[in-house]
Design a protein around this motif. Structure first.
Motif, PDB file in Angstrom:
ATOM      1  N   ASP A  30       0.849  -1.181   0.000  1.00 45.82           N
ATOM      2  CA  ASP A  30       0.000   0.000   0.000  1.00 45.82           C
ATOM      3  C   ASP A  30       0.891   1.239   0.000  1.00 45.82           C
ATOM      4  O   ASP A  30       2.105   1.139   0.055  1.00 45.82           O
ATOM      5  CB  ASP A  30      -0.982   0.003   1.183  1.00 45.82           C
ATOM      6  CG  ASP A  30      -0.293   0.007   2.543  1.00 45.82           C
ATOM      7  OD1 ASP A  30       0.738   0.695   2.704  1.00 45.82           O
ATOM      8  OD2 ASP A  30      -0.796  -0.648   3.472  1.00 45.82           O
ATOM      9  N   SER A  32       0.309   3.881   2.267  1.00 43.44           N
ATOM     10  CA  SER A  32      -0.364   4.503   3.407  1.00 43.44           C
ATOM     11  C   SER A  32       0.529   5.467   4.179  1.00 43.44           C
ATOM     12  O   SER A  32       0.036   6.241   4.985  1.00 43.44           O
ATOM     13  CB  SER A  32      -0.846   3.416   4.367  1.00 43.44           C
ATOM     14  OG  SER A  32       0.281   2.719   4.899  1.00 43.44           O
ATOM     15  N   SER A  37       1.921  -2.663   8.819  1.00 44.37           N
ATOM     16  CA  SER A  37       0.869  -2.771   9.824  1.00 44.37           C
ATOM     17  C   SER A  37       0.116  -4.081   9.627  1.00 44.37           C
ATOM     18  O   SER A  37       0.082  -4.628   8.526  1.00 44.37           O
ATOM     19  CB  SER A  37      -0.109  -1.595   9.727  1.00 44.37           C
ATOM     20  OG  SER A  37      -0.752  -1.600   8.469  1.00 44.37           O
ATOM     21  N   TYR A  38      -0.458  -4.532  10.722  1.00 47.39           N
ATOM     22  CA  TYR A  38      -1.305  -5.726  10.668  1.00 47.39           C
ATOM     23  C   TYR A  38      -2.750  -5.264  10.752  1.00 47.39           C
ATOM     24  O   TYR A  38      -3.145  -4.588  11.709  1.00 47.39           O
ATOM     25  CB  TYR A  38      -0.991  -6.689  11.813  1.00 47.39           C
ATOM     26  CG  TYR A  38      -1.958  -7.850  11.874  1.00 47.39           C
ATOM     27  CD1 TYR A  38      -1.984  -8.805  10.861  1.00 47.39           C
ATOM     28  CD2 TYR A  38      -2.865  -7.973  12.913  1.00 47.39           C
ATOM     29  CE1 TYR A  38      -2.890  -9.865  10.898  1.00 47.39           C
ATOM     30  CE2 TYR A  38      -3.766  -9.020  12.966  1.00 47.39           C
ATOM     31  CZ  TYR A  38      -3.776  -9.957  11.953  1.00 47.39           C
ATOM     32  OH  TYR A  38      -4.674 -10.995  11.989  1.00 47.39           O
ATOM     33  N   ASN A  39      -3.548  -5.616   9.773  1.00 42.57           N
ATOM     34  CA  ASN A  39      -4.970  -5.307   9.761  1.00 42.57           C
ATOM     35  C   ASN A  39      -5.691  -6.530  10.314  1.00 42.57           C
ATOM     36  O   ASN A  39      -5.812  -7.545   9.623  1.00 42.57           O
ATOM     37  CB  ASN A  39      -5.442  -4.981   8.345  1.00 42.57           C
ATOM     38  CG  ASN A  39      -6.901  -4.617   8.290  1.00 42.57           C
ATOM     39  OD1 ASN A  39      -7.751  -5.352   8.784  1.00 42.57           O
ATOM     40  ND2 ASN A  39      -7.193  -3.479   7.683  1.00 42.57           N
ATOM     41  N   ASP A  43      -7.203  -9.449   8.358  1.00 39.36           N
ATOM     42  CA  ASP A  43      -6.177 -10.467   8.597  1.00 39.36           C
ATOM     43  C   ASP A  43      -5.097 -10.438   7.505  1.00 39.36           C
ATOM     44  O   ASP A  43      -4.840 -11.428   6.835  1.00 39.36           O
ATOM     45  CB  ASP A  43      -6.802 -11.862   8.699  1.00 39.36           C
ATOM     46  CG  ASP A  43      -5.845 -12.889   9.311  1.00 39.36           C
ATOM     47  OD1 ASP A  43      -4.946 -12.495  10.074  1.00 39.36           O
ATOM     48  OD2 ASP A  43      -6.008 -14.096   9.017  1.00 39.36           O
ATOM     49  N   TYR A  44      -4.471  -9.270   7.359  1.00 32.23           N
ATOM     50  CA  TYR A  44      -3.370  -9.148   6.395  1.00 32.23           C
ATOM     51  C   TYR A  44      -2.341  -8.137   6.895  1.00 32.23           C
ATOM     52  O   TYR A  44      -2.634  -7.297   7.747  1.00 32.23           O
ATOM     53  CB  TYR A  44      -3.885  -8.743   5.008  1.00 32.23           C
ATOM     54  CG  TYR A  44      -4.443  -7.351   4.920  1.00 32.23           C
ATOM     55  CD1 TYR A  44      -3.625  -6.252   4.664  1.00 32.23           C
ATOM     56  CD2 TYR A  44      -5.815  -7.122   5.078  1.00 32.23           C
ATOM     57  CE1 TYR A  44      -4.144  -4.971   4.580  1.00 32.23           C
ATOM     58  CE2 TYR A  44      -6.347  -5.846   4.988  1.00 32.23           C
ATOM     59  CZ  TYR A  44      -5.505  -4.769   4.741  1.00 32.23           C
ATOM     60  OH  TYR A  44      -6.027  -3.502   4.661  1.00 32.23           O
ATOM     61  N   GLU A  76       4.697  -7.600  13.391  1.00 33.89           N
ATOM     62  CA  GLU A  76       3.338  -7.634  12.837  1.00 33.89           C
ATOM     63  C   GLU A  76       2.719  -9.024  12.997  1.00 33.89           C
ATOM     64  O   GLU A  76       1.526  -9.143  13.258  1.00 33.89           O
ATOM     65  CB  GLU A  76       3.323  -7.177  11.382  1.00 33.89           C
ATOM     66  CG  GLU A  76       3.782  -5.735  11.172  1.00 33.89           C
ATOM     67  CD  GLU A  76       3.085  -4.697  12.038  1.00 33.89           C
ATOM     68  OE1 GLU A  76       1.951  -4.928  12.478  1.00 33.89           O
ATOM     69  OE2 GLU A  76       3.685  -3.630  12.270  1.00 33.89           O
ATOM     70  N   ARG A  83      -4.657 -11.592  17.629  1.00 38.22           N
ATOM     71  CA  ARG A  83      -5.827 -11.124  16.867  1.00 38.22           C
ATOM     72  C   ARG A  83      -7.114 -11.126  17.687  1.00 38.22           C
ATOM     73  O   ARG A  83      -7.921 -10.201  17.583  1.00 38.22           O
ATOM     74  CB  ARG A  83      -6.002 -11.980  15.614  1.00 38.22           C
ATOM     75  CG  ARG A  83      -7.098 -11.461  14.707  1.00 38.22           C
ATOM     76  CD  ARG A  83      -7.142 -12.220  13.404  1.00 38.22           C
ATOM     77  NE  ARG A  83      -8.136 -11.609  12.514  1.00 38.22           N
ATOM     78  CZ  ARG A  83      -8.873 -12.284  11.673  1.00 38.22           C
ATOM     79  NH1 ARG A  83      -8.734 -13.595  11.561  1.00 38.22           N
ATOM     80  NH2 ARG A  83      -9.758 -11.664  10.916  1.00 38.22           N
TER      81      ARG A  83
END
Length: 185
Positions: A30, A32, A37-39, A43-44, A76, A83
């Motif tokens: 990305d 950004s 970063s961990y989304n 879950d990526y 990450e 999670r």
């Protein structure tokens, strides 16, 4: 090195760490402005190749880019391990997000209740960051991917931003609550 080549090279380093660790999530390039970063919702792991390189260059101790990227990838993945806790925090995170959208920054910093929500957000973020670093350390100790001193240096550098912003807002909060309250006759 072309941008495409740089992105591919960094993608390969991130992917190699995931394969070694045995935790695979999607990887998305990305732009950004956030190095990696961990989304937890999607879950990526997202990464901004240019920002990764800039962030590594901000280190006082110049480490190889591969060492930096591997360490941040472990971090990450540490979030990915956590999670469930991240998901559990979502309702409160949304409340704080909405509050910040509904109030001007100036108003937030003049209201004890609103500013306390910002402090709470900082504390949640720092706890998640520390947990992710603890998880990353466990992975690194098991696999010996990164030298311990390099790992600790990158960890401290990474946490410094979170801690600095928290300390600034905590000082603002203490100043706000210590102001005398005017009594109207």
């Amino acid at each position: 090195m072309t941008t495409l080549h740089k992105e591919k090279e960094l993608y390969d380093v991130i992917n190699s760490v995931m394969q070694t660790v045995g935790i695979t999530v999607a990887i998305k390039q990305d732009h950004s402005g956030i190095n990696m970063s961990y989304n937890f919702i999607g879950d990526y792991i997202g990464f901004d190749a240019n920002r990764l390189i800039e962030a590594r260059n901000e280190l006082m101790l110049q480490l190889p880019l591969e060492v930096y990227v591997k360490t941040i990838t472990l971090h990450e993945l540490g979030h990915a391990i956590d999670r469930e806790a991240l998901q559990a925090s979502l309702p409160r995170t949304i409340e704080i997000f909405k509050m910040k959208k509904q109030h001007a920054k100036k108003e937030i910093y003049r209201n004890e209740r609103l500013l306390s929500m910002i402090i709470e957000e900082h504390e949640m973020n720092i706890q998640f960051e520390e947990t992710a670093w603890d998880n990353a350390r466990t992975l690194n100790n098991a696999l010996q991917l990164i030298d311990k001193n390099d790992f600790d240096y990158i960890k401290q550098h990474s946490l410094a931003t979170y801690n600095h912003l928290y300390e600034q807002d905590l000082l603002a909060y203490h100043n706000l609550v210590s102001q005398p309250v005017l009594q109207l006759a």
